[in-house]
Motif scaffolding. Structure first.
Motif, PDB file in Angstrom:
ATOM      1  N   GLY A 351     -12.183   1.767   6.503  1.00  0.00           N
ATOM      2  CA  GLY A 351     -13.427   2.500   6.331  1.00  0.00           C
ATOM      3  C   GLY A 351     -14.636   1.615   6.138  1.00  0.00           C
ATOM      4  N   ALA A 352     -14.478   0.326   6.418  1.00  0.00           N
ATOM      5  CA  ALA A 352     -15.594  -0.610   6.297  1.00  0.00           C
ATOM      6  C   ALA A 352     -15.688  -1.468   7.539  1.00  0.00           C
ATOM      7  CB  ALA A 352     -15.446  -1.496   5.066  1.00  0.00           C
ATOM      8  N   GLY A 353     -16.915  -1.732   7.943  1.00  0.00           N
ATOM      9  CA  GLY A 353     -17.193  -2.709   8.973  1.00  0.00           C
ATOM     10  C   GLY A 353     -17.695  -3.982   8.328  1.00  0.00           C
ATOM     11  N   HIS A 354     -18.789  -4.521   8.877  1.00  0.00           N
ATOM     12  CA  HIS A 354     -19.274  -5.814   8.402  1.00  0.00           C
ATOM     13  C   HIS A 354     -19.883  -5.744   7.007  1.00  0.00           C
ATOM     14  CE1 HIS A 354     -20.473  -9.942   8.882  1.00  0.00           C
ATOM     15  NE2 HIS A 354     -21.716  -9.647   8.548  1.00  0.00           N
ATOM     16  N   TRP A 355     -20.486  -4.626   6.641  1.00  0.00           N
ATOM     17  CA  TRP A 355     -21.226  -4.523   5.374  1.00  0.00           C
ATOM     18  C   TRP A 355     -20.303  -3.994   4.278  1.00  0.00           C
ATOM     19  CZ3 TRP A 355     -25.011  -7.006   7.496  1.00  0.00           C
ATOM     20  CH2 TRP A 355     -25.383  -6.725   8.809  1.00  0.00           C
ATOM     21  N   VAL A 356     -19.188  -4.669   4.081  1.00  0.00           N
ATOM     22  CA  VAL A 356     -18.058  -4.129   3.331  1.00  0.00           C
ATOM     23  C   VAL A 356     -18.428  -3.752   1.906  1.00  0.00           C
ATOM     24  CG1 VAL A 356     -17.227  -6.488   2.847  1.00  0.00           C
ATOM     25  CG2 VAL A 356     -15.648  -4.548   2.695  1.00  0.00           C
ATOM     26  N   GLN A 357     -19.238  -4.561   1.206  1.00  0.00           N
ATOM     27  CA  GLN A 357     -19.551  -4.238  -0.186  1.00  0.00           C
ATOM     28  C   GLN A 357     -20.539  -3.092  -0.314  1.00  0.00           C
ATOM     29  OE1 GLN A 357     -20.861  -6.795   1.437  1.00  0.00           O
ATOM     30  NE2 GLN A 357     -22.622  -7.704   0.430  1.00  0.00           N
ATOM     31  N   GLN A 358     -21.191  -2.719   0.783  1.00  0.00           N
ATOM     32  CA  GLN A 358     -22.051  -1.546   0.778  1.00  0.00           C
ATOM     33  C   GLN A 358     -21.299  -0.314   1.285  1.00  0.00           C
ATOM     34  OE1 GLN A 358     -26.442  -2.340   1.610  1.00  0.00           O
ATOM     35  NE2 GLN A 358     -25.479  -3.931   2.861  1.00  0.00           N
ATOM     36  N   GLU A 359     -20.449  -0.511   2.285  1.00  0.00           N
ATOM     37  CA  GLU A 359     -19.721   0.619   2.860  1.00  0.00           C
ATOM     38  C   GLU A 359     -18.611   1.120   1.941  1.00  0.00           C
ATOM     39  OE1 GLU A 359     -18.913   0.362   7.224  1.00  0.00           O
ATOM     40  OE2 GLU A 359     -19.709  -1.676   6.999  1.00  0.00           O
ATOM     41  N   GLN A 360     -17.920   0.196   1.277  1.00  0.00           N
ATOM     42  CA  GLN A 360     -16.788   0.566   0.408  1.00  0.00           C
ATOM     43  C   GLN A 360     -16.890  -0.184  -0.921  1.00  0.00           C
ATOM     44  OE1 GLN A 360     -14.613   2.916   0.949  1.00  0.00           O
ATOM     45  NE2 GLN A 360     -15.190   3.409   3.044  1.00  0.00           N
ATOM     46  N   PRO A 361     -17.924   0.095  -1.712  1.00  0.00           N
ATOM     47  CA  PRO A 361     -18.135  -0.691  -2.935  1.00  0.00           C
ATOM     48  C   PRO A 361     -17.038  -0.526  -3.977  1.00  0.00           C
ATOM     49  CG  PRO A 361     -19.645   1.183  -2.846  1.00  0.00           C
ATOM     50  CD  PRO A 361     -18.987   1.097  -1.513  1.00  0.00           C
ATOM     51  N   GLU A 362     -16.461   0.660  -4.090  1.00  0.00           N
ATOM     52  CA  GLU A 362     -15.413   0.844  -5.089  1.00  0.00           C
ATOM     53  C   GLU A 362     -14.199  -0.018  -4.765  1.00  0.00           C
ATOM     54  OE1 GLU A 362     -16.867   3.336  -3.438  1.00  0.00           O
ATOM     55  OE2 GLU A 362     -18.018   4.419  -4.970  1.00  0.00           O
ATOM     56  N   ALA A 363     -13.806  -0.037  -3.511  1.00  0.00           N
ATOM     57  CA  ALA A 363     -12.652  -0.834  -3.107  1.00  0.00           C
ATOM     58  C   ALA A 363     -12.931  -2.323  -3.287  1.00  0.00           C
ATOM     59  CB  ALA A 363     -12.277  -0.533  -1.661  1.00  0.00           C
ATOM     60  N   VAL A 364     -14.133  -2.767  -2.926  1.00  0.00           N
ATOM     61  CA  VAL A 364     -14.482  -4.180  -3.079  1.00  0.00           C
ATOM     62  C   VAL A 364     -14.497  -4.559  -4.556  1.00  0.00           C
ATOM     63  CG1 VAL A 364     -16.348  -5.863  -2.807  1.00  0.00           C
ATOM     64  CG2 VAL A 364     -15.717  -4.375  -0.898  1.00  0.00           C
ATOM     65  N   SER A 365     -15.098  -3.727  -5.396  1.00  0.00           N
ATOM     66  CA  SER A 365     -15.124  -4.007  -6.833  1.00  0.00           C
ATOM     67  C   SER A 365     -13.708  -4.134  -7.385  1.00  0.00           C
ATOM     68  CB  SER A 365     -15.884  -2.908  -7.575  1.00  0.00           C
ATOM     69  OG  SER A 365     -17.230  -2.832  -7.152  1.00  0.00           O
ATOM     70  N   ALA A 366     -12.830  -3.224  -6.965  1.00  0.00           N
ATOM     71  CA  ALA A 366     -11.454  -3.256  -7.453  1.00  0.00           C
ATOM     72  C   ALA A 366     -10.739  -4.539  -7.023  1.00  0.00           C
ATOM     73  CB  ALA A 366     -10.697  -2.026  -6.946  1.00  0.00           C
ATOM     74  N   LYS A 367     -10.937  -4.949  -5.780  1.00  0.00           N
ATOM     75  CA  LYS A 367     -10.281  -6.171  -5.296  1.00  0.00           C
ATOM     76  C   LYS A 367     -10.829  -7.404  -6.002  1.00  0.00           C
ATOM     77  CE  LYS A 367      -7.523  -4.180  -2.369  1.00  0.00           C
ATOM     78  NZ  LYS A 367      -6.073  -4.066  -2.732  1.00  0.00           N
ATOM     79  N   LEU A 368     -12.123  -7.445  -6.239  1.00  0.00           N
ATOM     80  CA  LEU A 368     -12.697  -8.581  -6.955  1.00  0.00           C
ATOM     81  C   LEU A 368     -12.173  -8.648  -8.384  1.00  0.00           C
ATOM     82  CD1 LEU A 368     -16.415  -8.530  -5.710  1.00  0.00           C
ATOM     83  CD2 LEU A 368     -14.662 -10.247  -5.182  1.00  0.00           C
ATOM     84  N   LEU A 369     -12.133  -7.519  -9.064  1.00  0.00           N
ATOM     85  CA  LEU A 369     -11.665  -7.517 -10.445  1.00  0.00           C
ATOM     86  C   LEU A 369     -10.175  -7.849 -10.532  1.00  0.00           C
ATOM     87  CD1 LEU A 369     -13.666  -4.469 -11.824  1.00  0.00           C
ATOM     88  CD2 LEU A 369     -14.020  -6.898 -12.378  1.00  0.00           C
ATOM     89  N   GLU A 370      -9.416  -7.393  -9.561  1.00  0.00           N
ATOM     90  CA  GLU A 370      -7.985  -7.750  -9.496  1.00  0.00           C
ATOM     91  C   GLU A 370      -7.835  -9.263  -9.355  1.00  0.00           C
ATOM     92  OE1 GLU A 370      -4.829  -7.388  -5.922  1.00  0.00           O
ATOM     93  OE2 GLU A 370      -5.674  -5.485  -6.589  1.00  0.00           O
ATOM     94  N   PHE A 371      -8.645  -9.853  -8.482  1.00  0.00           N
ATOM     95  CA  PHE A 371      -8.609 -11.299  -8.258  1.00  0.00           C
ATOM     96  C   PHE A 371      -9.018 -12.063  -9.516  1.00  0.00           C
ATOM     97  CE2 PHE A 371     -11.347 -14.939  -6.737  1.00  0.00           C
ATOM     98  CZ  PHE A 371     -10.293 -15.797  -6.437  1.00  0.00           C
ATOM     99  N   LEU A 372     -10.049 -11.603 -10.180  1.00  0.00           N
ATOM    100  CA  LEU A 372     -10.528 -12.271 -11.387  1.00  0.00           C
ATOM    101  C   LEU A 372      -9.505 -12.175 -12.521  1.00  0.00           C
ATOM    102  CD1 LEU A 372     -14.205 -11.036 -11.168  1.00  0.00           C
ATOM    103  CD2 LEU A 372     -13.483 -13.430 -11.062  1.00  0.00           C
ATOM    104  N   LYS A 373      -8.853 -11.043 -12.596  1.00  0.00           N
ATOM    105  CA  LYS A 373      -7.838 -10.850 -13.648  1.00  0.00           C
ATOM    106  C   LYS A 373      -6.633 -11.745 -13.413  1.00  0.00           C
ATOM    107  CE  LYS A 373      -4.963  -7.268 -15.801  1.00  0.00           C
ATOM    108  NZ  LYS A 373      -4.575  -5.834 -15.791  1.00  0.00           N
ATOM    109  N   ASP A 374      -6.189 -11.826 -12.171  1.00  0.00           N
ATOM    110  CA  ASP A 374      -5.024 -12.647 -11.844  1.00  0.00           C
ATOM    111  C   ASP A 374      -5.308 -14.128 -12.062  1.00  0.00           C
ATOM    112  OD1 ASP A 374      -3.650 -10.388 -11.187  1.00  0.00           O
ATOM    113  OD2 ASP A 374      -3.940 -10.593  -9.033  1.00  0.00           O
TER     114      ASP A 374
END
Length: 374
Positions: A351-374
């Motif tokens: 559900g995202a093209g090039h502007w991924v953090q604008q098109e799917q911000p919830e998913a991007v936030s979750a992936k970033l926080l998962e990465f930071l936690k790990d």
């Protein structure tokens, strides 16, 4: 003197201001969270701004981070750079962009950054930050543009094939084409977009639309080689028709009124922030970055770091509908296999093209926080 971005344009919890004395810049930044908490730096790409991170900053701040997104050199309300096509390109070279980011870290009184996150052309800046100063940038998230590593020393190698070879071959195709990065490096490119017949606002609407998941024809696939025949498989916004400007290239894909009204990830009010800024500044500041790349003028100083890899934990996040991931053949695999020694994961978000953090911000936030936690 220009004021910070008005608070009414920003989500709750995000504040705008200036940090002077950053490597010759008066840097415009957006902030969220509490100063003194672990620092996250978010670096935008082209043609975007710090504003492109507005939808992920609140979630990252709520998780306990001090989140900072600057308008990078050449963009938005950051000043101290020269917009003249004939100005010295050296301030826009990669090592100086890293110096900008280091200066920003120092200005906040931090000795290290929990993670530096870069999207589009911000991705190689983030990558070079992590590669050159792993003691400062403890993790790196690369978005939409894979990092293929440091250019090798040419000693003992066959001479590089001149870039003109593939460009001549593109121009000779039955449908004559040209590569967008080399077009962006030409003198007319800024005026073509800044003075677009449809206006900056409608130009950006079409440009953002055609590179998003909203454009049904974005069905990316890996390319086999850096050849005219393979590159011609890329959509027109990457490998353009030879006789078209970028404004003319995207104009036929301008969405209709109903599609614009239905666009939740970039409603008209938010687009007006971008179009207002670019109407004021033009695009040349960002285009200087492309010129540094296509001229090869600064390759030699990058080769000083030949053989270095990114050795801090890394993650890649892109949109499943983003051709940009594949525009350089083999880039994704080289990043995973060679450039990053601690690649945690590669996430391609539906559900995202090039502007991924604008098109799917919830998913991007979750992936970033998962990465930071790990």
């Amino acid at each position: 003197m220009i004021a910070p971005l008005d608070a009414t344009a920003l989500p709750a919890g995000i504040r705008a201001g200036f940090i002077p004395g950053i490597n010759g810049l008066r840097m415009h930044v957006l902030e969220a969270g509490t100063p003194g908490h672990p620092l996250l730096l978010l670096l935008h790409g082209f043609p975007e701004l710090a504003y492109s991170w507005r939808k992920v900053m609140p979630a990252l701040a709520a998780a306990g981070y001090h989140v900072v997104a600057p308008d990078q050199r050449g963009y938005g309300r950051t000043t101290g750079w020269d917009a003249d096509y004939d100005a010295d390109l050296a301030p826009f070279r990669m090592l100086n962009l890293v110096r900008d980011v280091l200066g920003l870290v120092a200005a906040f009184g931090a000795r290290e950054v929990a993670a530096v996150v870069g999207h589009d052309f911000g991705s190689p800046v983030a990558a070079w930050c992590a590669l050159l100063r792993p003691d400062v940038f403890r993790r790196v998230a690369l978005m939409s543009a894979p990092f293929t590593g440091v250019p090798p020393l040419p000693l003992g190698r066959a001479p590089r094939r001149a870039p003109a070879d593939v460009h001549a071959a593109l121009a000779a195709l039955p449908r004559p084409r040209k590569h967008y990065q080399w077009y962006y490096s030409t003198r007319p490119a800024n005026e073509d977009m800044w003075r677009a017949p449809q206006g900056v606002h409608d130009f950006l609407r079409a440009y953002y639309h055609v590179k998003s998941a909203d454009w049904a024809e974005n069905k990316p696939a890996p390319l086999q080689s850096w050849s005219a025949e393979e590159l011609a498989k890329l959509p027109g916004y990457y490998v353009m028709d030879l006789d078209r400007t970028m404004a003319a290239q995207v104009a036929p894909e301008m969405p209709g009124a109903d599609a614009i009204a239905a666009c939740r990830w970039l409603p008209e009010g938010e687009l007006r922030v971008y179009s207002g800024e670019y109407s004021r500044t033009g695009f040349q500041g960002g285009l200087q970055w492309y010129r540094c790349r296509t001229t090869g003028r600064f390759d030699a100083e990058a080769e000083v770091f030949a053989g270095r890899t990114i050795d801090v934990p890394a993650v890649f996040i892109g949109g499943a509908s983003d051709w940009g991931i594949h525009q350089t053949p083999g880039a994704l695999e080289r990043m995973r296999r060679e450039a990053c020694t601690k690649m945690a994961a590669v996430h391609l978000i539906e559900g995202a093209g090039h502007w991924v953090q604008q098109e799917q911000p919830e998913a991007v936030s979750a992936k970033l926080l998962e990465f930071l936690k790990d």
